[in-house]
Design a protein around this motif. Structure first.
Motif, mmCIF file in Angstrom:
data_model
loop_
_atom_site.group_PDB
_atom_site.id
_atom_site.type_symbol
_atom_site.label_atom_id
_atom_site.label_comp_id
_atom_site.label_asym_id
_atom_site.label_seq_id
_atom_site.Cartn_x
_atom_site.Cartn_y
_atom_site.Cartn_z
ATOM 1 N N VAL A 1 5.611 -45.645 -17.132
ATOM 2 C CA VAL A 1 6.459 -45.647 -15.940
ATOM 3 C C VAL A 1 6.164 -46.916 -15.158
ATOM 4 O O VAL A 1 5.059 -47.114 -14.650
ATOM 5 N N THR A 2 7.148 -47.801 -15.068
ATOM 6 C CA THR A 2 6.935 -49.098 -14.422
ATOM 7 C C THR A 2 8.009 -49.361 -13.378
ATOM 8 O O THR A 2 9.179 -49.002 -13.575
ATOM 9 N N PRO A 3 7.642 -49.978 -12.256
ATOM 10 C CA PRO A 3 8.629 -50.290 -11.215
ATOM 11 C C PRO A 3 9.424 -51.541 -11.564
ATOM 12 O O PRO A 3 9.041 -52.330 -12.438
ATOM 13 N N ASP A 4 10.557 -51.727 -10.879
ATOM 14 C CA ASP A 4 11.298 -52.977 -10.995
ATOM 15 C C ASP A 4 11.468 -53.579 -9.608
ATOM 16 O O ASP A 4 11.025 -53.023 -8.606
ATOM 17 N N GLU A 5 12.120 -54.710 -9.542
ATOM 18 C CA GLU A 5 12.205 -55.451 -8.280
ATOM 19 C C GLU A 5 13.142 -54.801 -7.273
ATOM 20 O O GLU A 5 13.142 -55.175 -6.098
ATOM 21 N N ASP A 6 13.919 -53.829 -7.680
ATOM 22 C CA ASP A 6 14.858 -53.165 -6.772
ATOM 23 C C ASP A 6 14.321 -51.825 -6.260
ATOM 24 O O ASP A 6 15.089 -50.972 -5.805
ATOM 25 N N ASP A 7 13.019 -51.612 -6.376
ATOM 26 C CA ASP A 7 12.349 -50.383 -5.928
ATOM 27 C C ASP A 7 12.610 -49.203 -6.845
ATOM 28 O O ASP A 7 12.102 -48.105 -6.596
ATOM 29 N N GLY A 8 13.405 -49.408 -7.867
ATOM 30 C CA GLY A 8 13.576 -48.374 -8.877
ATOM 31 C C GLY A 8 12.512 -48.549 -9.947
ATOM 32 O O GLY A 8 11.402 -49.010 -9.669
ATOM 33 N N GLY A 9 12.835 -48.201 -11.169
ATOM 34 C CA GLY A 9 11.861 -48.373 -12.224
ATOM 35 C C GLY A 9 12.417 -48.010 -13.580
ATOM 36 O O GLY A 9 13.625 -47.822 -13.747
ATOM 37 N N TRP A 10 11.502 -47.904 -14.550
ATOM 38 C CA TRP A 10 11.876 -47.606 -15.923
ATOM 39 C C TRP A 10 10.878 -46.629 -16.525
ATOM 40 O O TRP A 10 9.690 -46.671 -16.215
ATOM 41 N N VAL A 11 11.375 -45.780 -17.384
ATOM 42 C CA VAL A 11 10.517 -44.933 -18.201
ATOM 43 C C VAL A 11 10.657 -45.409 -19.642
ATOM 44 O O VAL A 11 11.770 -45.515 -20.158
ATOM 45 N N ARG A 12 9.526 -45.711 -20.263
ATOM 46 C CA ARG A 12 9.533 -46.092 -21.674
ATOM 47 C C ARG A 12 9.257 -44.839 -22.499
ATOM 48 O O ARG A 12 8.194 -44.221 -22.397
ATOM 49 N N VAL A 13 10.241 -44.466 -23.323
ATOM 50 C CA VAL A 13 10.115 -43.270 -24.164
ATOM 51 C C VAL A 13 9.853 -43.726 -25.591
ATOM 52 O O VAL A 13 10.659 -44.442 -26.179
ATOM 53 N N THR A 14 8.711 -43.329 -26.149
ATOM 54 C CA THR A 14 8.337 -43.743 -27.504
ATOM 55 C C THR A 14 8.090 -42.522 -28.378
ATOM 56 O O THR A 14 7.883 -41.412 -27.890
ATOM 57 N N ASP A 15 8.113 -42.751 -29.695
ATOM 58 C CA ASP A 15 7.851 -41.682 -30.665
ATOM 59 C C ASP A 15 8.706 -40.452 -30.382
ATOM 60 O O ASP A 15 8.222 -39.333 -30.240
ATOM 61 N N THR A 16 10.016 -40.669 -30.303
ATOM 62 C CA THR A 16 10.929 -39.587 -29.971
ATOM 63 C C THR A 16 11.229 -38.736 -31.198
ATOM 64 O O THR A 16 10.709 -38.964 -32.290
ATOM 65 N N LYS A 17 12.090 -37.761 -31.017
ATOM 66 C CA LYS A 17 12.464 -36.830 -32.082
ATOM 67 C C LYS A 17 12.946 -37.568 -33.319
ATOM 68 O O LYS A 17 12.641 -37.170 -34.444
ATOM 69 N N PHE A 18 13.692 -38.656 -33.144
ATOM 70 C CA PHE A 18 14.246 -39.392 -34.279
ATOM 71 C C PHE A 18 13.508 -40.713 -34.518
ATOM 72 O O PHE A 18 14.006 -41.582 -35.218
ATOM 73 N N GLY A 19 12.324 -40.862 -33.920
ATOM 74 C CA GLY A 19 11.544 -42.069 -34.123
ATOM 75 C C GLY A 19 12.100 -43.281 -33.411
ATOM 76 O O GLY A 19 11.740 -44.416 -33.732
ATOM 77 N N LYS A 20 12.981 -43.059 -32.432
ATOM 78 C CA LYS A 20 13.572 -44.168 -31.682
ATOM 79 C C LYS A 20 12.877 -44.293 -30.330
ATOM 80 O O LYS A 20 12.496 -43.309 -29.715
ATOM 81 N N SER A 21 12.720 -45.534 -29.887
ATOM 82 C CA SER A 21 12.175 -45.774 -28.549
ATOM 83 C C SER A 21 13.300 -46.289 -27.665
ATOM 84 O O SER A 21 14.257 -46.901 -28.139
ATOM 85 N N ARG A 22 13.178 -46.029 -26.364
ATOM 86 C CA ARG A 22 14.219 -46.484 -25.448
ATOM 87 C C ARG A 22 13.651 -46.608 -24.050
ATOM 88 O O ARG A 22 12.589 -46.041 -23.734
ATOM 89 N N LEU A 23 14.360 -47.354 -23.214
ATOM 90 C CA LEU A 23 14.030 -47.473 -21.801
ATOM 91 C C LEU A 23 15.071 -46.709 -21.003
ATOM 92 O O LEU A 23 16.276 -46.881 -21.204
ATOM 93 N N VAL A 24 14.604 -45.869 -20.093
ATOM 94 C CA VAL A 24 15.500 -45.070 -19.252
ATOM 95 C C VAL A 24 15.308 -45.523 -17.808
ATOM 96 O O VAL A 24 14.187 -45.485 -17.293
ATOM 97 N N PRO A 25 16.368 -45.983 -17.132
ATOM 98 C CA PRO A 25 16.225 -46.447 -15.745
ATOM 99 C C PRO A 25 15.995 -45.299 -14.775
ATOM 100 O O PRO A 25 16.489 -44.186 -14.968
ATOM 101 N N LEU A 26 15.256 -45.591 -13.728
ATOM 102 C CA LEU A 26 14.972 -44.610 -12.679
ATOM 103 C C LEU A 26 15.455 -45.123 -11.339
ATOM 104 O O LEU A 26 15.254 -46.300 -10.996
ATOM 105 N N HIS A 27 16.074 -44.242 -10.567
ATOM 106 C CA HIS A 27 16.492 -44.576 -9.213
ATOM 107 C C HIS A 27 15.264 -44.717 -8.328
ATOM 108 O O HIS A 27 14.186 -44.170 -8.614
#
Length: 315
Positions: free
Chosen positions: A158-184
């Motif tokens: 869970v990392t912040p960004d410059e707009d006070d929001g952030g990102w969640v890095r999801v790894t080792d998912t059900k299908f072996g795919k990783s992705r970034l999900v933005p957070l308000h």
């Protein structure tokens, strides 16, 4: 029984709305339309106003064995749609097993229901457990993450960004795919507030997990299931004869369905949205995302405002 699938004039009756909605989501429905028209005509002749298990199985019994599964599955899908409007509707099963691909009918949470669940989570003890589950459920509600993905999150995911929001890095998912999900920004604020309470409660961390159980360890799968049962009982959402019990996975269904409703109401195009929603949810393709979209009255209404509904021939 009122005619559900008229042939000529436009209609907003359940059958027509059901078919139009599924077409708008990308399904080809020539065969289902004919099957449902025949089934409803049979119910008309029998004077039966409500879909029931015994009626559906009696109707399909007249056809060859090779077509029973397909026909009953069409009726089952239709019944799942009608059940949103008529709780007395029974979704057909045969020999105790649903025909075709089956899933429990999901609850599509309203914002009020989510608030009730969060308030119920806040009644857990001790305080850190309540905060953990309030924040966890809030994250599921606004991101559509799988519960396993949320449980597996570490602080450095869970990392912040410059707009006070952030990102969640999801790894080792059900299908072996990783992705970034933005957070308000509000979501990031809630997570940071929870992390401060968690760290004050457990100054010597026992795990790198974001969300912890009452003893400061990562929330186990069995713990998550049992705790949510406690929460839904406190919220009065443990189910009844006419309403399914709330499930953790319903947050994911709710996110997908409500996101699409908002997109349609804002004038967006369904076909353009599906790949985006699919990537957000971590699906292999949009085909998997269609499975998550429940044909609620709200979704049907949003599509009805955009589409001409016709009960005409489907060829």
């Amino acid at each position: 029984m009122q005619r559900i699938l008229p042939r000529k004039e436009p209609s907003t009756e359940p059958g027509a709305v059901h078919l139009s909605t599924r077409r708008a989501l990308g399904f080809k429905l020539a065969a289902p339309a004919k099957t449902l028209d025949a089934f409803v005509g049979w119910m008309d002749a029998a004077g039966e106003p409500t879909i029931r298990h015994d009626l559906a199985t009696a109707w399909v019994a007249q056809f060859s064995r090779g077509t029973v599964l397909e026909r009953l599955n069409y009726v089952k899908q239709f019944a799942e749609h009608v059940a949103w409007f008529d709780p007395a509707t029974e979704v057909p099963v045969l020999d105790g097993r649903p025909y075709g691909s089956h899933r429990p009918r999901p609850l599509i949470f309203t914002s009020e229901q989510i608030d009730v669940l969060l308030a119920a989570a806040g009644r857990l003890t001790p305080r850190v457990r309540a905060a953990s589950w309030q924040t966890l459920l809030g994250l599921l509600a606004v991101t559509g993450l799988r519960i396993s993905e949320a449980r597996n999150l570490n602080d450095d995911d869970v990392t912040p960004d410059e707009d006070d929001g952030g990102w969640v890095r999801v790894t080792d998912t059900k299908f072996g795919k990783s992705r970034l999900v933005p957070l308000h920004a509000t979501t990031m604020t809630a997570i940071r507030k929870y992390q401060r309470l968690r760290d004050a409660t457990f100054p010597a961390p026992r795990t790198t997990a974001v969300f912890v159980a009452r003893r400061g360890t990562r929330i186990a799968r069995s713990t998550a299931t049992n705790t949510f049962r406690e929460i839904r009982a406190l919220a009065g959402m443990a189910g009844s004869q006419t309403e399914p019990a709330a499930r953790l996975h319903d947050f994911r269904h709710s996110f997908a369905t409500n996101t699409l409703i908002g997109h349609i109401r804002s004038g967006g195009d369904v076909d353009e949205m599906m790949p985006v929603l699919s990537a957000w949810l971590g699906h292999v393709s949009p085909d998997s995302t269609y499975w998550y979209l429940s044909n609620t009255p709200e979704l049907a209404a949003a599509l009805a405002d955009r589409l001409p509904v016709s009960g005409g021939d489907d060829e």
